[in-house]
Write an enzyme that holds these catalytic residues in place. Structure first.
Site, PDB file in Angstrom:
ATOM      1  N   HIS A  29      25.132   7.751  -0.445  1.00 31.50           N
ATOM      2  CA  HIS A  29      26.154   7.018   0.296  1.00 31.50           C
ATOM      3  C   HIS A  29      27.290   7.916   0.767  1.00 31.50           C
ATOM      4  O   HIS A  29      27.690   8.864   0.091  1.00 31.50           O
ATOM      5  CB  HIS A  29      26.726   5.896  -0.577  1.00 31.50           C
ATOM      6  CG  HIS A  29      27.355   6.388  -1.854  1.00 31.50           C
ATOM      7  ND1 HIS A  29      28.681   6.735  -1.953  1.00 31.50           N
ATOM      8  CD2 HIS A  29      26.820   6.605  -3.080  1.00 31.50           C
ATOM      9  CE1 HIS A  29      28.948   7.124  -3.178  1.00 31.50           C
ATOM     10  NE2 HIS A  29      27.834   7.060  -3.895  1.00 31.50           N
ATOM     11  N   ASP A  30      27.791   7.622   1.949  1.00 28.26           N
ATOM     12  CA  ASP A  30      28.988   8.261   2.511  1.00 28.26           C
ATOM     13  C   ASP A  30      28.806   9.739   2.836  1.00 28.26           C
ATOM     14  O   ASP A  30      29.787  10.447   3.056  1.00 28.26           O
ATOM     15  CB  ASP A  30      30.188   8.095   1.563  1.00 28.26           C
ATOM     16  CG  ASP A  30      30.495   6.635   1.269  1.00 28.26           C
ATOM     17  OD1 ASP A  30      30.907   5.926   2.187  1.00 28.26           O
ATOM     18  OD2 ASP A  30      30.289   6.210   0.105  1.00 28.26           O
ATOM     19  N   GLY A  72      26.788  11.379  -3.420  1.00 26.03           N
ATOM     20  CA  GLY A  72      27.713  10.659  -2.560  1.00 26.03           C
ATOM     21  C   GLY A  72      28.848  11.519  -2.040  1.00 26.03           C
ATOM     22  O   GLY A  72      29.335  12.421  -2.714  1.00 26.03           O
TER      23      GLY A  72
END
Length: 256
Positions: A119-120, A137
């Site tokens: 994520h991200d 992440g």
């Protein structure tokens, strides 16, 4: 070009000349650009925007919600550029509201089998991630980076453009542009000299980058002393200024 055994959600937007193989699942909120090829047994969930000319192979999971325990179903998304190759069993997750609510992938990248992009993350253009390479992440990967097979990158780490990691490296701190890293934990192992030659960097720029590397890693200088020395070349070469900006902007510190 959509196989009758594929499932495409009515809200999904499919471009021209898109191929979707049997038993693939295209969820709500997904946009797929022209000329993209999706094999069988692929899952693409949204909100996700997939650009043009991408190739996604079997068992890949693209745009799934992330594994961060703080994630609570908030509306986040994945944005992917054009002409990427996503090989077998690659996993790419959407963002979280703790960052910019999106995972962003550039164009012309190759993600080999079993790569994981959490994520991200922000991945640039012309990146190669070899088999089983994983980035946690909030990791940022610059343009033309090569991550060797089974490389693991700690969350929030930044990897500068044209950097290179050896297989099975573990990256806990930022890797400056043009640097080769290896080991667990990874340490600098020289310049990505071959990459500079292949990508057409001038002799003058190659020499300037070599001097910058020596200042950072070979002269036993502090970071501030190394940057002061690097500034002698920075006025005439944007790549050296980019290295300085990377080092001074590092929140985790660079590998040394």
């Amino acid at each position: 070009m959509i196989d009758k055994l594929a499932f495409v959600h009515p809200d999904a937007k499919i471009g021209n000349n898109v191929t979707i193989g049997p038993w693939s699942y295209i969820g709500a909120g997904v946009e797929i650009g022209d000329d993209t090829w999706i094999s069988s047994h692929v899952v693409v969930k949204g909100p996700s925007i997939i650009g043009k000319g991408n190739r996604i192979f079997q068992f890949a999971s693209v745009g799934e919600e992330c594994q961060d325990l703080k994630y609570d179903g908030e509306p986040t998304r994945l944005i992917m550029g054009d002409n990427n190759v996503v090989r077998e069993s690659v996993t790419i997750h959407r963002g979280t509201i703790q960052d910019n609510s999106e995972t962003r992938i550039g164009s012309n990248n190759l993600f080999m089998a079993y790569v994981h992009i959490a994520h991200d993350c922000v991945v640039g253009n012309n990146v190669i991630m070899a088999n089983n390479a994983s980035i946690a992440g909030h990791v940022h990967v610059g343009d033309s980076v090569i991550l060797g097979g089974m490389t693991g990158v700690h969350q929030f780490v930044h990897i500068g453009a044209h950097a290179f990691t050896a297989g099975s490296s573990t990256i806990f701190q930022d890797v400056p542009p043009f640097v080769m890293a290896a080991g667990s934990p990874a340490v600098p192992r020289g310049l990505n000299a071959e990459g500079l030659k292949r990508r057409g960097f001038s002799k003058a720029t190659q020499h300037a980058i070599r001097r910058a590397y020596k200042a950072l890693y070979r002269k036993n200088l502090t970071i501030d002393e190394a940057i002061a020395e690097m500034k002698q070349d920075a006025e005439n070469d944007e790549h050296i200024q980019g290295m300085i900006d990377f080092v001074t902007g590092s929140s985790r510190g660079i590998i040394r």
